[in-house]
Design a protein around this motif. Structure first.
Motif, PDB file in Angstrom:
ATOM      1  N   ALA A  11       0.860  -1.184   0.000  1.00 32.82           N
ATOM      2  CA  ALA A  11       0.000   0.000   0.000  1.00 32.82           C
ATOM      3  C   ALA A  11       0.898   1.237   0.000  1.00 32.82           C
ATOM      4  CB  ALA A  11      -0.882   0.010   1.251  1.00 32.82           C
ATOM      5  N   TYR A  12       0.283   2.388  -0.241  1.00 36.14           N
ATOM      6  CA  TYR A  12       0.986   3.669  -0.084  1.00 36.14           C
ATOM      7  C   TYR A  12       0.143   4.553   0.820  1.00 36.14           C
ATOM      8  CZ  TYR A  12       4.205   2.211  -3.654  1.00 36.14           C
ATOM      9  OH  TYR A  12       5.163   1.505  -4.332  1.00 36.14           O
ATOM     10  N   CYS A  13       0.821   5.363   1.627  1.00 33.07           N
ATOM     11  CA  CYS A  13       0.108   6.199   2.588  1.00 33.07           C
ATOM     12  C   CYS A  13      -0.005   7.625   2.071  1.00 33.07           C
ATOM     13  CB  CYS A  13       0.831   6.175   3.929  1.00 33.07           C
ATOM     14  SG  CYS A  13      -0.164   6.803   5.270  1.00 33.07           S
ATOM     15  N   ARG A  14      -1.192   8.187   2.147  1.00 30.07           N
ATOM     16  CA  ARG A  14      -1.421   9.594   1.773  1.00 30.07           C
ATOM     17  C   ARG A  14      -1.575  10.396   3.056  1.00 30.07           C
ATOM     18  NH1 ARG A  14       0.716  10.602  -2.237  1.00 30.07           N
ATOM     19  NH2 ARG A  14       0.625   8.916  -3.699  1.00 30.07           N
ATOM     20  N   VAL A  37      -4.527   4.919   3.640  1.00 24.54           N
ATOM     21  CA  VAL A  37      -3.627   3.851   3.206  1.00 24.54           C
ATOM     22  C   VAL A  37      -4.314   3.151   2.041  1.00 24.54           C
ATOM     23  CG1 VAL A  37      -2.572   1.667   3.898  1.00 24.54           C
ATOM     24  CG2 VAL A  37      -2.644   3.580   5.511  1.00 24.54           C
ATOM     25  N   GLU A  38      -3.760   3.327   0.848  1.00 21.74           N
ATOM     26  CA  GLU A  38      -4.396   2.761  -0.350  1.00 21.74           C
ATOM     27  C   GLU A  38      -3.666   1.490  -0.764  1.00 21.74           C
ATOM     28  OE1 GLU A  38      -5.312   5.507  -3.467  1.00 21.74           O
ATOM     29  OE2 GLU A  38      -5.716   3.882  -4.893  1.00 21.74           O
ATOM     30  N   LEU A  39      -4.373   0.368  -0.711  1.00 26.60           N
ATOM     31  CA  LEU A  39      -3.737  -0.908  -1.055  1.00 26.60           C
ATOM     32  C   LEU A  39      -3.462  -0.989  -2.554  1.00 26.60           C
ATOM     33  CD1 LEU A  39      -5.185  -1.496   1.775  1.00 26.60           C
ATOM     34  CD2 LEU A  39      -4.842  -3.861   1.163  1.00 26.60           C
ATOM     35  N   THR A  40      -2.348  -1.654  -2.891  1.00 27.79           N
ATOM     36  CA  THR A  40      -1.973  -1.790  -4.303  1.00 27.79           C
ATOM     37  C   THR A  40      -2.268  -3.224  -4.750  1.00 27.79           C
ATOM     38  OG1 THR A  40       0.240  -2.350  -3.563  1.00 27.79           O
ATOM     39  CG2 THR A  40      -0.113  -0.090  -4.230  1.00 27.79           C
ATOM     40  N   ALA A  41      -2.383  -3.421  -6.065  1.00 27.81           N
ATOM     41  CA  ALA A  41      -2.603  -4.762  -6.620  1.00 27.81           C
ATOM     42  C   ALA A  41      -1.377  -5.627  -6.323  1.00 27.81           C
ATOM     43  CB  ALA A  41      -2.826  -4.659  -8.122  1.00 27.81           C
ATOM     44  N   LEU A  58      -4.178   0.019  14.197  1.00 28.75           N
ATOM     45  CA  LEU A  58      -3.364  -0.835  13.311  1.00 28.75           C
ATOM     46  C   LEU A  58      -1.890  -0.575  13.523  1.00 28.75           C
ATOM     47  CD1 LEU A  58      -4.972   0.098   9.877  1.00 28.75           C
ATOM     48  CD2 LEU A  58      -5.585  -1.817  11.373  1.00 28.75           C
ATOM     49  N   TRP A  59      -1.098  -1.589  13.249  1.00 35.30           N
ATOM     50  CA  TRP A  59       0.338  -1.389  13.074  1.00 35.30           C
ATOM     51  C   TRP A  59       0.581  -1.193  11.572  1.00 35.30           C
ATOM     52  CZ3 TRP A  59       3.786  -0.476  16.650  1.00 35.30           C
ATOM     53  CH2 TRP A  59       3.639  -1.013  17.939  1.00 35.30           C
ATOM     54  N   LEU A  60       1.264  -0.151  11.238  1.00 29.99           N
ATOM     55  CA  LEU A  60       1.747   0.003   9.861  1.00 29.99           C
ATOM     56  C   LEU A  60       3.242  -0.251   9.882  1.00 29.99           C
ATOM     57  CD1 LEU A  60      -0.050   3.288   8.685  1.00 29.99           C
ATOM     58  CD2 LEU A  60      -0.745   0.906   8.288  1.00 29.99           C
ATOM     59  N   ASP A 135       3.578  -3.756   5.354  1.00 25.92           N
ATOM     60  CA  ASP A 135       2.658  -4.699   6.006  1.00 25.92           C
ATOM     61  C   ASP A 135       1.681  -3.925   6.888  1.00 25.92           C
ATOM     62  OD1 ASP A 135       1.468  -7.104   6.571  1.00 25.92           O
ATOM     63  OD2 ASP A 135       3.193  -8.026   7.544  1.00 25.92           O
ATOM     64  N   ILE A 136       0.544  -4.535   7.128  1.00 25.03           N
ATOM     65  CA  ILE A 136      -0.515  -3.945   7.963  1.00 25.03           C
ATOM     66  C   ILE A 136      -0.968  -5.043   8.912  1.00 25.03           C
ATOM     67  CG2 ILE A 136      -2.873  -3.016   7.949  1.00 25.03           C
ATOM     68  CD1 ILE A 136      -2.284  -2.255   4.917  1.00 25.03           C
TER      69      ILE A 136
END
Ligand code: SAM
Length: 237
Positions: A11-14, A37-41, A58-60, A135-136
């Protein structure tokens, strides 16, 4: 040969934090600021987060991607110690570390889903905009929280400074309010952490500083009683 593996972003965080300087030094210090947090394919499937909505936090695990090129150092000078004392990298939360991995607990507000996207709405993060998440995991209070733990040089959250706005900054905030609701609260909370290096604190400091939030540059200076925001401007091209 020792163990090695390849890791990729899930994912990437905005976040509103557009540069490293000024970002809170740990999660929760500015606890109301929202991020995504936008998950990626191929991880952007709702099944991958099924059940996560049962957790409040959550843990990021993430990569300090902006510092990777600079590698790591055996010892570092933690900002809390004014840059005078060295500690081992594994005794600190330095961003210059082998593998460049960071970890932060954040609050989970909502899981958004639609148009092939899975996005976690969070708050309290200490992450640069665009940070790769590797990881999340759900935060589990009974084992992750240890109230009697000893916190070394970081036993307590740092003291906060008072933050005021110049007349010009107040006028600018009024004009910006529709586009950035709560901007004054965000600026205050970020600057109250005093982003300056610790050795500057408590001494006359004539420097003009800048932090970048959303697409705005915030210019400010410190004085004996705290911090004054001078002006708020859109990013210069
Ligand atoms: N909570 C995490 C940990 O303990 O691993 C991070 C702590 S680290 C001291 C927090 C700082 O990392 C922020 O204030 C910011 O300056 C920096 N930072 C955040 N995201 C980053 C990124 N993607 N690359 C490099 N530095 C980053």
């Amino acid at each position: 040969m020792g163990f090695s593996t390849q890791i990729e972003a899930v994912a990437y965080c905005r976040t509103p934090y557009k540069q490293k300087f000024g970002i809170p030094r740990q999660p929760g210090l500015v606890d109301f600021v929202r991020g995504f947090v936008e998950l990626t394919a191929p991880y952007n499937h709702i099944d991958a987060v099924r059940g996560l909505e049962q957790y409040s936090h959550l843990w990021l695990l993430f990569c300090f991607h902006e510092n990777l090129a600079q590698g790591w150092k055996t010892t570092v000078r933690p900002p809390r110690l004014g840059g005078n004392e060295k500690l081992g990298v594994f005794a600190t939360r330095s961003t210059f570390r082998p593998n460049g991995i960071g970890q932060s607990v954040v609050k989970l507000h909502r899981i958004h889903q639609g148009k092939g996207k899975v996005i976690l709405e969070i708050s309290g993060m200490d992450l640069l905009d665009g940070t790769p998440i590797i990881d999340i995991k759900p935060y589990i209070p009974f084992s992750d929280a240890i109230p009697e733990a000893i916190g070394g040089i970081a036993q307590q959250a740092p003291e906060q400074l008072e933050v005021n706005f110049s007349h010009l900054a107040v006028e600018q905030l009024i004009r910006l309010d529709k586009r950035y609701p709560g901007l004054d609260k965000l600026i205050q909370a970020v600057l109250a952490q005093d982003p300056r290096p610790a050795y500057k604190k408590g001494k006359p400091d004539p420097k003009r500083y800048q932090v970048a939030l959303y697409d705005l540059d915030i210019f400010w200076h410190a004085h004996e009683q705290g911090i004054e925001v001078e002006t708020i401007q859109p990013f210069c091209a």
